[in-house]
Design an enzyme around this catalytic site. Structure first.
Site, PDB file in Angstrom:
ATOM      1  N   CYS A 288       0.893  -1.325  -0.111  1.00  0.00           N
ATOM      2  CA  CYS A 288      -0.118  -0.058  -0.054  1.00  0.00           C
ATOM      3  C   CYS A 288       0.794   1.352   0.048  1.00  0.00           C
ATOM      4  O   CYS A 288       0.687   2.194  -0.853  1.00  0.00           O
ATOM      5  CB  CYS A 288      -0.942   0.031   1.211  1.00  0.00           C
ATOM      6  N   HIS A 289       1.715   1.457   0.924  1.00  0.00           N
ATOM      7  CA  HIS A 289       2.522   2.536   0.975  1.00  0.00           C
ATOM      8  C   HIS A 289       4.187   2.399   1.033  1.00  0.00           C
ATOM      9  O   HIS A 289       4.766   3.131   1.949  1.00  0.00           O
ATOM     10  CB  HIS A 289       2.217   3.498   2.251  1.00  0.00           C
ATOM     11  N   GLY A 290       4.303   1.090   0.952  1.00  0.00           N
ATOM     12  CA  GLY A 290       5.875   0.875   0.970  1.00  0.00           C
ATOM     13  C   GLY A 290       6.469   0.630   2.185  1.00  0.00           C
ATOM     14  O   GLY A 290       7.740   1.174   2.440  1.00  0.00           O
TER      15      GLY A 290
ATOM     16  N   TYR B 288      -5.206  12.204  -0.808  1.00  0.00           N
ATOM     17  CA  TYR B 288      -4.376  10.865  -0.601  1.00  0.00           C
ATOM     18  C   TYR B 288      -3.188  11.170  -1.039  1.00  0.00           C
ATOM     19  O   TYR B 288      -1.892  10.702  -0.331  1.00  0.00           O
ATOM     20  CB  TYR B 288      -4.991   9.842  -1.714  1.00  0.00           C
TER      21      TYR B 288
ATOM     22  N   PRO C 273       6.958   4.283   5.802  1.00  0.00           N
ATOM     23  CA  PRO C 273       5.956   5.040   6.664  1.00  0.00           C
ATOM     24  C   PRO C 273       5.498   4.386   8.000  1.00  0.00           C
ATOM     25  O   PRO C 273       5.055   5.076   8.703  1.00  0.00           O
ATOM     26  CB  PRO C 273       4.788   5.638   5.812  1.00  0.00           C
TER      27      PRO C 273
END
Lengths: 171, 418
Positions: free
Chosen positions: A135-137, B293, A150
């Site tokens: 999703c966000h690494g 986002y 993150p």
């Protein structure tokens, strides 16, 4: 002068007392309306799951659902254990010893949920041979500890126990 | 508009004496409107249409939809395949959400350009922002209801934003979910609230229009006008017919999406039923949430990202007090005009990188874009509105037209050279 002041004080007391009783009454009325949204008894009743781990080969893992959340049960290889144990705590954003995250070094049991925003990380991916969240690494190591990205903390270890050599009880 | 409105019919008079509802009808008839309103002013009417359309199609869908984790996904397919015209009604509803946001973004940027948020219209602006916030919440919960993969994981990611709150974050998330993950209790409460919120929006829209009818419409040159005067025209038929024409064009585009590309704004992963064990490779929100986002992902810190994302919306509420220019309309603010268009490009760019993976050049663009977004409102606008030399503003709407060339001595201006 004394008399009216005294009367005023009595009235203030009545006002304060009625506001207080009113506030408590309103609070007591609102609380059930708020608390009804918390997990109900049927959800809490599903609090534990037993898993048979006799079929898991070294290096493999299974994912089971506990309280609607995926739990990773990974049988780690000797290299993976060595890698997890050899990391210096100074290199970790959320320092935790591998020994503190497992009951038996061969078995890593943890919530398969990225601590960033709750996605399920992919196993055997990422720069630290552990897990990678698409999703966000966020990159996790072979102990499920956050190394890069993150996510603020390591993947959570649920309450669990070895019932016998082949069974783990989660919850 | 005379204050002493008297209905012409005997019954009307009898009724109006008891409930002066008919007095409001003059707000749809002889309500004086600036005569220079352009087509950017037609989006208020278009948005009213969008809200009514969403409410009607939503009520119909609610008759066939089943809000249960085991049945929601198949009940959507049931609507699409079995229910008479179910496919049409659902496509109107799902594309209607996108059209609603398209219209609201144009409406918001129109206010930004022409200074419609400025005194005396601050309350209209703040009510509008509250409507916008409720719209985002409603759209988000509506997207969860089909219980596809994007529904489930979108709900997981967005509700997890609250876990960034120190100390109580985790408890709040559990409370929102009604469990330890997004599950049936989450779905049923989202359905309940998704049904409620449009009516709250409707209530705020009534207040929004009420607040608008106190000072009356702003206009493209942003000056206060006398009402009624030769600068105004009655709402009916001038504005009604113009709004209707714009609405027809809008509905043509809307119909184009419904009949020719009903899924182009959706995501194919949402045709896979929700699976709590597998996260889709690439989670993206609906297009209208992408700029926010992008801001969320631009910050390499969980709490920081959430704070900036929410801040990017709430900063808009302070806009009437950040802008202190003597001139409302950007038409007469040559330097600010350039920054306005830079903001438009910035938001579009953030929207684009929000749909892309958060890495490399995309991440860099997202970070630069985020910095400019905040700098625009916190630095550029306050500073420029104090120091910029604005162009002369006409005294009335008619004056530049009827008086031939703009007479310098007739104009108010900050410039000494005119």
């Amino acid at each position: 002068m004394d008399k009216p002041e005294k009367k005023g004080n009595r009235r203030d007391f009545i006002f304060t007392a009625s506001y207080t009783v009113g506030a408590i009454g309103i609070g007591a009325t609102i609380w059930p309306l708020i608390d009804q949204m918390n997990p109900d008894s049927s959800v809490k009743a599903l609090a534990s799951t037993e898993v048979d781990i006799s079929q898991i080969e070294p290096g493999k893992s299974v994912t089971v659902l506990w309280r609607g959340k995926p739990v990773f049960i990974k049988r780690r290889t000797q290299e993976e254990i060595a890698e997890a144990q050899s990391v210096s705590l100074d290199d970790l954003p959320h320092p935790e010893k591998d020994q503190d995250r497992v009951k038996n070094p061969e078995w890593l049991v943890m919530l398969g949920i990225c601590t960033h925003l709750g996605c399920v990380p992919l196993s055997d991916k990422g720069e630290y041979n552990g897990w990678f969240c698409p999703c966000h690494g966020s990159h996790y190591d072979t102990s499920g500890r956050i190394r890069k990205g993150p996510a603020p903390t390591n993947m959570e270890i649920p309450k669990y126990a070895f019932v016998d050599d082949n069974t783990i009880k989660i919850g | 508009m005379s204050e002493n409105y008297v209905p012409s019919s005997k019954f009307g008079k009898w009724f109006n004496d008891r409930l002066p509802l008919l007095t409001l009808s003059k707000h749809l008839t002889d309500y004086p409107t600036p005569k220079n309103l352009n087509y950017w002013w037609t989006f208020g009417g278009i948005l009213t249409f969008c809200l009514i359309s969403q409410i009607i199609t939503g009520i119909v869908l609610g008759m066939h939809y089943v809000a249960h984790a085991d049945m929601a996904f198949s009940s959507i397919e049931h609507i699409m395949r079995d229910v008479n015209y179910g496919w049409l009604i659902r496509y109107i509803h799902s594309n209607g959400a996108s059209m609603f946001f398209l219209a609201v973004y144009i409406h918001i940027f129109r206010s930004l350009f022409y200074g419609s948020y400025r005194s005396p219209r601050e309350i209209i602006w703040i009510l509008g922002m509250l409507i916008y916030l409720l719209m985002m919440a409603t759209a988000f919960m509506g997207y969860v209801l089909p219980w596809g993969q994007m529904s489930f994981w979108g709900a997981t990611v967005i509700t997890n934003l609250f876990s960034a709150i120190p100390l109580v974050g985790e408890s709040i998330v559990t409370w929102l979910w009604g469990g330890y993950s997004v599950d049936n209790p989450t779905l049923t409460r989202f359905f309940s609230l998704h049904y409620l919120f449009p009516f709250l929006i409707l209530g705020l829209v009534v207040l929004h229009i009420w607040a608008l009818h106190v000072p009356g419409n702003n206009n493209p040159i942003g000056i206060d006008i006398k009402k009624p005067s030769k600068d105004t025209v009655p709402f009916h038929p001038y504005i009604t017919i113009k709004d209707l024409f714009a609405l027809l064009i809008f509905m043509t585009i809307f119909a184009g999406f419904i009949f020719f590309a009903p899924n182009i704004l959706g995501h194919s992963d949402n045709y896979i039923e929700a699976n709590p064990l597998v996260t889709p490779k690439h989670i993206v929100p609906e297009w209208y949430l992408l700029p926010f986002y992008a801001i969320l992902r631009a910050v390499p810190d969980k709490l920081g990202g959430v704070v900036l994302m929410l801040g990017s919306i709430f900063i808009l509420m302070a806009l009437p007090w950040l802008d202190s220019s003597k001139v409302r309309s950007t038409v007469f603010r040559p330097l600010y005009k350039k920054f306005f268009w830079l903001l438009v490009i910035d938001v579009l760019a953030l929207g684009y990188v929000g749909a892309m993976p958060a890495e490399g050049l995309y991440l860099l663009i997202a970070r630069v874009g985020t910095i400019y977004y905040f700098a625009h409102f916190l630095i550029v606008l306050p500073v420029l509105s104090r120091i910029e030399k604005t162009e002369p503003v006409p005294l009335s709407i008619s004056e530049p037209v009827l008086g031939g060339m703009l007479k310098p001595e007739m104009a108010r201006s900050d410039r000494k050279d005119v």
